[in-house]
Design a protein around this motif. Structure first.
Motif, PDB file in Angstrom:
ATOM      1  N   VAL A   1      -5.050   2.678 -10.093  1.00  0.00           N
ATOM      2  CA  VAL A   1      -5.448   2.765  -8.684  1.00  0.00           C
ATOM      3  C   VAL A   1      -6.964   2.944  -8.572  1.00  0.00           C
ATOM      4  O   VAL A   1      -7.609   2.315  -7.735  1.00  0.00           O
ATOM      5  N   ALA A   2      -7.534   3.792  -9.412  1.00  0.00           N
ATOM      6  CA  ALA A   2      -8.983   4.005  -9.384  1.00  0.00           C
ATOM      7  C   ALA A   2      -9.727   2.704  -9.661  1.00  0.00           C
ATOM      8  O   ALA A   2     -10.747   2.419  -9.018  1.00  0.00           O
ATOM      9  N   LEU A   3      -9.222   1.917 -10.578  1.00  0.00           N
ATOM     10  CA  LEU A   3      -9.844   0.637 -10.903  1.00  0.00           C
ATOM     11  C   LEU A   3      -9.754  -0.332  -9.725  1.00  0.00           C
ATOM     12  O   LEU A   3     -10.749  -0.951  -9.344  1.00  0.00           O
ATOM     13  N   MET A   4      -8.582  -0.432  -9.121  1.00  0.00           N
ATOM     14  CA  MET A   4      -8.401  -1.340  -7.976  1.00  0.00           C
ATOM     15  C   MET A   4      -9.224  -0.912  -6.774  1.00  0.00           C
ATOM     16  O   MET A   4      -9.777  -1.750  -6.068  1.00  0.00           O
ATOM     17  N   ALA A   5      -9.306   0.380  -6.532  1.00  0.00           N
ATOM     18  CA  ALA A   5     -10.046   0.886  -5.377  1.00  0.00           C
ATOM     19  C   ALA A   5     -11.547   0.951  -5.632  1.00  0.00           C
ATOM     20  O   ALA A   5     -12.321   1.164  -4.699  1.00  0.00           O
TER      21      ALA A   5
ATOM     22  N   GLY B   1      -5.047   1.422  -0.507  1.00  0.00           N
ATOM     23  CA  GLY B   1      -5.401   0.736   0.723  1.00  0.00           C
ATOM     24  C   GLY B   1      -6.495   1.398   1.542  1.00  0.00           C
ATOM     25  O   GLY B   1      -7.018   0.795   2.468  1.00  0.00           O
ATOM     26  N   ARG B   2      -6.862   2.632   1.189  1.00  0.00           N
ATOM     27  CA  ARG B   2      -7.784   3.367   2.057  1.00  0.00           C
ATOM     28  C   ARG B   2      -9.048   3.901   1.392  1.00  0.00           C
ATOM     29  O   ARG B   2     -10.063   4.076   2.056  1.00  0.00           O
ATOM     30  N   ALA B   3      -8.984   4.200   0.114  1.00  0.00           N
ATOM     31  CA  ALA B   3     -10.192   4.676  -0.570  1.00  0.00           C
ATOM     32  C   ALA B   3     -11.209   3.541  -0.612  1.00  0.00           C
ATOM     33  O   ALA B   3     -10.844   2.363  -0.686  1.00  0.00           O
ATOM     34  N   LYS B   4     -12.468   3.899  -0.551  1.00  0.00           N
ATOM     35  CA  LYS B   4     -13.540   2.900  -0.544  1.00  0.00           C
ATOM     36  C   LYS B   4     -14.273   2.890  -1.881  1.00  0.00           C
ATOM     37  O   LYS B   4     -14.345   3.910  -2.574  1.00  0.00           O
ATOM     38  N   ALA B   5     -14.835   1.753  -2.197  1.00  0.00           N
ATOM     39  CA  ALA B   5     -15.663   1.653  -3.397  1.00  0.00           C
ATOM     40  C   ALA B   5     -16.773   2.692  -3.304  1.00  0.00           C
ATOM     41  O   ALA B   5     -17.378   2.860  -2.246  1.00  0.00           O
TER      42      ALA B   5
ATOM     43  N   VAL C   1      -9.355  11.905  -0.294  1.00  0.00           N
ATOM     44  CA  VAL C   1      -8.350  12.845  -0.775  1.00  0.00           C
ATOM     45  C   VAL C   1      -6.979  12.234  -0.552  1.00  0.00           C
ATOM     46  O   VAL C   1      -6.656  11.843   0.575  1.00  0.00           O
ATOM     47  N   GLY C   2      -6.192  12.137  -1.614  1.00  0.00           N
ATOM     48  CA  GLY C   2      -4.841  11.617  -1.453  1.00  0.00           C
ATOM     49  C   GLY C   2      -4.079  11.600  -2.755  1.00  0.00           C
ATOM     50  O   GLY C   2      -4.665  11.445  -3.824  1.00  0.00           O
ATOM     51  N   ASP C   3      -2.762  11.751  -2.642  1.00  0.00           N
ATOM     52  CA  ASP C   3      -1.891  11.751  -3.809  1.00  0.00           C
ATOM     53  C   ASP C   3      -0.873  10.623  -3.793  1.00  0.00           C
ATOM     54  O   ASP C   3      -0.242  10.355  -4.804  1.00  0.00           O
ATOM     55  N   LEU C   4      -0.690   9.969  -2.676  1.00  0.00           N
ATOM     56  CA  LEU C   4       0.224   8.838  -2.597  1.00  0.00           C
ATOM     57  C   LEU C   4      -0.560   7.596  -3.031  1.00  0.00           C
ATOM     58  O   LEU C   4      -1.450   7.126  -2.304  1.00  0.00           O
ATOM     59  N   LEU C   5      -0.261   7.108  -4.221  1.00  0.00           N
ATOM     60  CA  LEU C   5      -1.098   6.085  -4.838  1.00  0.00           C
ATOM     61  C   LEU C   5      -1.229   4.820  -4.001  1.00  0.00           C
ATOM     62  O   LEU C   5      -2.322   4.264  -3.888  1.00  0.00           O
TER      63      LEU C   5
END
Length: 108
Positions: free
Chosen positions: A58-62, A38-42, A29-33
């Motif tokens: 961001v979704a693609l990178m994460a 840096g924190r969401a996991k695959a 959960v987060g809104d600061l892209l």
């Protein structure tokens, strides 16, 4: 659980679902892209209220499995198009971010 199964169980609105078979292994959960990058996991389902095309990047990178827009937020057309082009699963719900996260936690 797959993205499509998650969508069905949680009655999520499907804005763009090019890869419904992707596995969901967690949530973020987060809104600061920059924070999400840096924190969401695959494999995470990313819950956010952000609805512009930067969300797709961001979704693609994460490498998240899907993006769930909460609080009744709908994607702008640029995000919808970018998600389709980049195979990003994009869904939405009227539930609050808190309630969405709680439901996701129970399912996983």
């Amino acid at each position: 659980m797959t993205v499509k199964e998650l969508a069905n169980v949680m009655a999520l609105q499907e804005f763009c679902l090019p890869e419904p078979g992707r596995r969901v292994s967690g949530g973020y959960v987060g809104d600061l892209l920059s924070w999400v990058m840096g924190r969401a996991k695959a494999g995470d389902a990313w819950l956010t209220i952000m609805s512009n095309q930067n969300v797709a990047a961001v979704a693609l990178m994460a490498e998240v499995s899907c993006v769930i827009l909460t609080e009744g937020v709908v994607p702008d057309e640029a995000l919808r198009q970018r998600a389709q082009q980049q195979d990003i699963n994009l869904m939405g719900t009227e539930l609050s971010t808190y309630d969405t996260a709680a439901a996701l936690k129970q399912l996983l």
